[in-house]
Motif scaffolding. Sequence first.
Motif, PDB file in Angstrom:
ATOM      1  N   GLY A 123       0.816  -1.213   0.000  1.00 58.38           N
ATOM      2  CA  GLY A 123       0.000   0.000   0.000  1.00 58.38           C
ATOM      3  C   GLY A 123       0.849   1.262   0.000  1.00 58.38           C
ATOM      4  N   ALA A 124       2.003   1.197  -0.665  1.00 57.13           N
ATOM      5  CA  ALA A 124       2.923   2.343  -0.678  1.00 57.13           C
ATOM      6  C   ALA A 124       2.245   3.575  -1.274  1.00 57.13           C
ATOM      7  CB  ALA A 124       4.176   1.990  -1.470  1.00 57.13           C
ATOM      8  N   SER A 125       2.465   4.739  -0.625  1.00 54.07           N
ATOM      9  CA  SER A 125       1.884   6.000  -1.089  1.00 54.07           C
ATOM     10  C   SER A 125       2.795   6.724  -2.074  1.00 54.07           C
ATOM     11  CB  SER A 125       1.637   6.929   0.098  1.00 54.07           C
ATOM     12  OG  SER A 125       0.765   6.338   1.017  1.00 54.07           O
ATOM     13  N   ALA A 126       4.110   6.474  -1.956  1.00 53.27           N
ATOM     14  CA  ALA A 126       5.085   7.148  -2.825  1.00 53.27           C
ATOM     15  C   ALA A 126       6.211   6.184  -3.134  1.00 53.27           C
ATOM     16  CB  ALA A 126       5.628   8.402  -2.131  1.00 53.27           C
ATOM     17  N   ILE A 127       6.935   6.469  -4.222  1.00 53.51           N
ATOM     18  CA  ILE A 127       8.095   5.650  -4.578  1.00 53.51           C
ATOM     19  C   ILE A 127       9.202   6.561  -5.105  1.00 53.51           C
ATOM     20  CG2 ILE A 127       7.163   5.133  -6.894  1.00 53.51           C
ATOM     21  CD1 ILE A 127       8.646   2.409  -6.710  1.00 53.51           C
ATOM     22  N   THR A 152      15.261  10.048  -9.882  1.00 50.75           N
ATOM     23  CA  THR A 152      16.623  10.571  -9.730  1.00 50.75           C
ATOM     24  C   THR A 152      17.562   9.831 -10.665  1.00 50.75           C
ATOM     25  OG1 THR A 152      18.326  11.148  -8.087  1.00 50.75           O
ATOM     26  CG2 THR A 152      17.304   8.995  -7.852  1.00 50.75           C
ATOM     27  N   GLY A 153      18.643  10.488 -11.049  1.00 46.32           N
ATOM     28  CA  GLY A 153      19.667   9.867 -11.881  1.00 46.32           C
ATOM     29  C   GLY A 153      20.883   9.531 -11.038  1.00 46.32           C
ATOM     30  N   LEU A 154      21.651   8.562 -11.479  1.00 45.18           N
ATOM     31  CA  LEU A 154      22.804   8.117 -10.707  1.00 45.18           C
ATOM     32  C   LEU A 154      23.793   9.256 -10.466  1.00 45.18           C
ATOM     33  CD1 LEU A 154      23.482   5.352  -9.471  1.00 45.18           C
ATOM     34  CD2 LEU A 154      24.934   4.904 -11.444  1.00 45.18           C
ATOM     35  N   GLY A 155      23.842  10.219 -11.403  1.00 46.06           N
ATOM     36  CA  GLY A 155      24.789  11.327 -11.254  1.00 46.06           C
ATOM     37  C   GLY A 155      24.223  12.561 -10.579  1.00 46.06           C
ATOM     38  N   ASP A 156      22.961  12.507 -10.153  1.00 40.73           N
ATOM     39  CA  ASP A 156      22.279  13.720  -9.682  1.00 40.73           C
ATOM     40  C   ASP A 156      22.911  14.375  -8.448  1.00 40.73           C
ATOM     41  OD1 ASP A 156      20.536  13.565 -11.751  1.00 40.73           O
ATOM     42  OD2 ASP A 156      18.727  13.273 -10.557  1.00 40.73           O
ATOM     43  N   LEU A 157      23.541  13.600  -7.581  1.00 40.94           N
ATOM     44  CA  LEU A 157      24.147  14.198  -6.390  1.00 40.94           C
ATOM     45  C   LEU A 157      25.665  14.347  -6.531  1.00 40.94           C
ATOM     46  CD1 LEU A 157      22.180  12.715  -3.344  1.00 40.94           C
ATOM     47  CD2 LEU A 157      21.765  14.784  -4.665  1.00 40.94           C
ATOM     48  N   ARG A 183       3.652  11.145 -15.450  1.00 44.32           N
ATOM     49  CA  ARG A 183       3.050  12.457 -15.239  1.00 44.32           C
ATOM     50  C   ARG A 183       3.081  12.824 -13.753  1.00 44.32           C
ATOM     51  NH1 ARG A 183      -2.489  13.073 -18.205  1.00 44.32           N
ATOM     52  NH2 ARG A 183      -1.059  12.646 -19.942  1.00 44.32           N
ATOM     53  N   GLY A 184       3.545  14.034 -13.461  1.00 47.55           N
ATOM     54  CA  GLY A 184       3.545  14.512 -12.076  1.00 47.55           C
ATOM     55  C   GLY A 184       4.748  14.092 -11.257  1.00 47.55           C
ATOM     56  N   ALA A 185       5.670  13.344 -11.872  1.00 47.30           N
ATOM     57  CA  ALA A 185       6.862  12.922 -11.125  1.00 47.30           C
ATOM     58  C   ALA A 185       7.715  14.142 -10.785  1.00 47.30           C
ATOM     59  CB  ALA A 185       7.674  11.920 -11.957  1.00 47.30           C
ATOM     60  N   ILE A 186       8.411  14.075  -9.661  1.00 46.69           N
ATOM     61  CA  ILE A 186       9.284  15.162  -9.231  1.00 46.69           C
ATOM     62  C   ILE A 186      10.700  14.621  -9.082  1.00 46.69           C
ATOM     63  CG2 ILE A 186       8.763  14.743  -6.771  1.00 46.69           C
ATOM     64  CD1 ILE A 186       9.131  17.733  -6.253  1.00 46.69           C
ATOM     65  N   ARG A 187      11.704  15.450  -9.417  1.00 43.47           N
ATOM     66  CA  ARG A 187      13.096  15.028  -9.253  1.00 43.47           C
ATOM     67  C   ARG A 187      13.471  15.066  -7.771  1.00 43.47           C
ATOM     68  NH1 ARG A 187      14.861  11.990 -13.024  1.00 43.47           N
ATOM     69  NH2 ARG A 187      17.052  12.610 -12.833  1.00 43.47           N
ATOM     70  N   ALA A 191      12.657  17.722  -4.752  1.00 46.28           N
ATOM     71  CA  ALA A 191      11.970  17.333  -3.510  1.00 46.28           C
ATOM     72  C   ALA A 191      12.738  17.854  -2.299  1.00 46.28           C
ATOM     73  CB  ALA A 191      11.815  15.819  -3.440  1.00 46.28           C
ATOM     74  N   LEU A 192      14.082  17.746  -2.345  1.00 45.51           N
ATOM     75  CA  LEU A 192      14.906  18.265  -1.246  1.00 45.51           C
ATOM     76  C   LEU A 192      14.738  19.781  -1.128  1.00 45.51           C
ATOM     77  CD1 LEU A 192      18.282  16.288  -1.647  1.00 45.51           C
ATOM     78  CD2 LEU A 192      16.350  15.757  -0.163  1.00 45.51           C
ATOM     79  N   ALA A 193      14.718  20.464  -2.264  1.00 42.81           N
ATOM     80  CA  ALA A 193      14.550  21.924  -2.257  1.00 42.81           C
ATOM     81  C   ALA A 193      13.175  22.302  -1.693  1.00 42.81           C
ATOM     82  CB  ALA A 193      14.716  22.478  -3.669  1.00 42.81           C
ATOM     83  N   ALA A 194      12.160  21.526  -2.061  1.00 39.74           N
ATOM     84  CA  ALA A 194      10.810  21.787  -1.542  1.00 39.74           C
ATOM     85  C   ALA A 194      10.767  21.564  -0.033  1.00 39.74           C
ATOM     86  CB  ALA A 194       9.791  20.883  -2.239  1.00 39.74           C
ATOM     87  N   GLY A 195      11.505  20.547   0.425  1.00 36.21           N
ATOM     88  CA  GLY A 195      11.546  20.247   1.855  1.00 36.21           C
ATOM     89  C   GLY A 195      12.156  21.366   2.672  1.00 36.21           C
ATOM     90  N   GLU A 196      13.076  22.126   2.046  1.00 37.36           N
ATOM     91  CA  GLU A 196      13.714  23.248   2.754  1.00 37.36           C
ATOM     92  C   GLU A 196      12.703  24.317   3.151  1.00 37.36           C
ATOM     93  OE1 GLU A 196      18.077  24.578   2.150  1.00 37.36           O
ATOM     94  OE2 GLU A 196      17.274  24.177   0.146  1.00 37.36           O
ATOM     95  N   ARG A 197      11.585  24.379   2.429  1.00 32.83           N
ATOM     96  CA  ARG A 197      10.574  25.408   2.710  1.00 32.83           C
ATOM     97  C   ARG A 197       9.687  25.037   3.902  1.00 32.83           C
ATOM     98  NH1 ARG A 197      10.297  25.215  -3.127  1.00 32.83           N
ATOM     99  NH2 ARG A 197       8.370  23.990  -3.077  1.00 32.83           N
ATOM    100  N   HIS A 198       9.851  23.806   4.404  1.00 32.19           N
ATOM    101  CA  HIS A 198       8.999  23.335   5.503  1.00 32.19           C
ATOM    102  C   HIS A 198       9.838  23.037   6.740  1.00 32.19           C
ATOM    103  CE1 HIS A 198       5.394  22.689   2.963  1.00 32.19           C
ATOM    104  NE2 HIS A 198       6.277  22.372   2.030  1.00 32.19           N
ATOM    105  N   ALA A 199       9.305  23.387   7.880  1.00 31.26           N
ATOM    106  CA  ALA A 199       9.949  22.974   9.131  1.00 31.26           C
ATOM    107  C   ALA A 199       9.587  21.504   9.356  1.00 31.26           C
ATOM    108  CB  ALA A 199       9.434  23.817  10.282  1.00 31.26           C
TER     109      ALA A 199
END
Length: 558
Positions: A123-127, A152-157, A183-187, A191-199
């Motif tokens: 019942g995974a909500s995200a992958i 994500t790509g192997l070279g992304d980080l 459709r709607g996938a996020i890199r 996602a890390l950048a979006a997380g910075e906007r939240h405590a």
Amino acid sequence: MVLERPWLASYPAGVPQQIDPGEYPSIISVLQSSLEKYRDRPAFSHMGRSITYAQVDAYSRQFAAYLLGELKLRKGDRVAIMMPNCLQYPIATFGVLRAGLTVVNTNPMYTARELKHQLVDSGASAILVLDNFGRTVQEVLADTQVTQVITTGLGDLLPFPKGAIVNFVLKHVKKMVPDYDIRGAIRFRDALAAGERHALPSVDIAPDDIAFLQYTGGTTGVSKGAMLTHRNLVANMQQASTWIGTNARMGEEVIITALPLYHIFALTANCLVFMKFGGHNHLITNPRDMPGFVKELSKVPFTAITGVNTLFNGLLNTPGFDKLDFSHLSLSLGGGTAVQRSVAERWKQVTGCTLVEAYGLTETSPAACINPMDLEEYNGSIGLPVPSTDACILGEDGRPLPAGEIGELCIRGPQVMKGYWQHPEETARIIDADGWLHTGDMARMDEKGFFYVVDRKKDMILVSGFNVYPNEVEDVVAMMPGVLEVAAVGVPDEKSGEAVKVVIVKKDPALTEEQVRAHARENLTGYKQPKYVEFRSELPKSNVGKILRRELREEAVA
């Protein structure tokens, strides 16, 4: 039962008989302790880039905040991670756990059929998926409950321009990244950048909360999720770290992680235990490229390495390995499948370090028995039960057998799983009323408390440390219209320990071996695919019509 514990007298100096599984309430509390002690020390390295414990802290905090703040996931929701060893894996895993969510480790080599089963069952909500395997996710997405895909790509980080070059070569030169469109996938970086906007809110993680749904094959052929709680894994971290800690230097260990982190062995032994030690994990994405693997090893003054028998054997047979500098190596740990004496003896001869065998199961988080770290030579044993662990050998009547007699190995301790996810009947079958986990392995114990596995009660096939269950292979092959009957058995194999063999009775006389192989490639992960295909006019059966796999195995061995 009255249990004698002769193994306690054989414990190495400095190893306690008991651990305190309540010392840390969760995996995250162990992580926080290491983050404070080892902030500036490198934690993980991959393809030339290292990240420190402080960076693991920051990145995993961002990912946790993304999952809770952007995706609005709730405590206990499941997040699948489908990738090989790379920097994204530990960041994502610790992020999921920090958010109070459950990690569903997913083999990136799964076929669409296998992936769909795991995503639906959990019942995974995200992958989170590596680009190389995005097409498989795309194929099954509509039939699952997954609402968000993170890619994500192997070279992304990796730093620019190296990361961009790695991604370009993988896709356009090596052709290892098939086209996909979700459709709607996020890199992952976004996602890390979006997380910075939240405590990151304070999440109360209890010891009995499920940390991992770790999927393992079943005798029925249906893959089941072992519910491994924070308490299970903290206990196993404590057990393993007190055992090998007598041989470890805190904040100085450098461990080679070639086994996939999605497998329970490397997950606990390499990622979690060495995180507790403040260790530096060198992640190897493709250990099958043995020359490339040896080249990586030549750059690292490594102190520890874990592996399965085939990995150690492969290294020993790769030119240049015997020329490496082993002066820092103090821990070589083998598990997942039996270590062969010839490999262990040659390993000691080449490296000067004893190859120490351990034993465990997905259901025991995994360590149940480990040999003493000060072992001079390979001894053919799986070792002694680790602290706070009981083991016994039961006969057919369910009663304990004396030293030297062969029966079923049973394990009891705080590392034994909570049970199988949504399979209470399977849980009750494997864990009895007294808390004993029935392993299905036939073993004996000697007078000093050392245990020896002699055979498997189950028909399970062990290919390079991975469980293959005959029923699943048979079910897939039986899907072919040209197949009347099929039996799958494990046969000895020099490279992988065992290999899968299928014996088929044809319905269509025109059915060919290549057709069977092509069908298997489409529906089974590589290690589950039959290496040998044999056609017969009939299969051996009991008087009630049950196919006798045992006879087929014995014939193959003979």
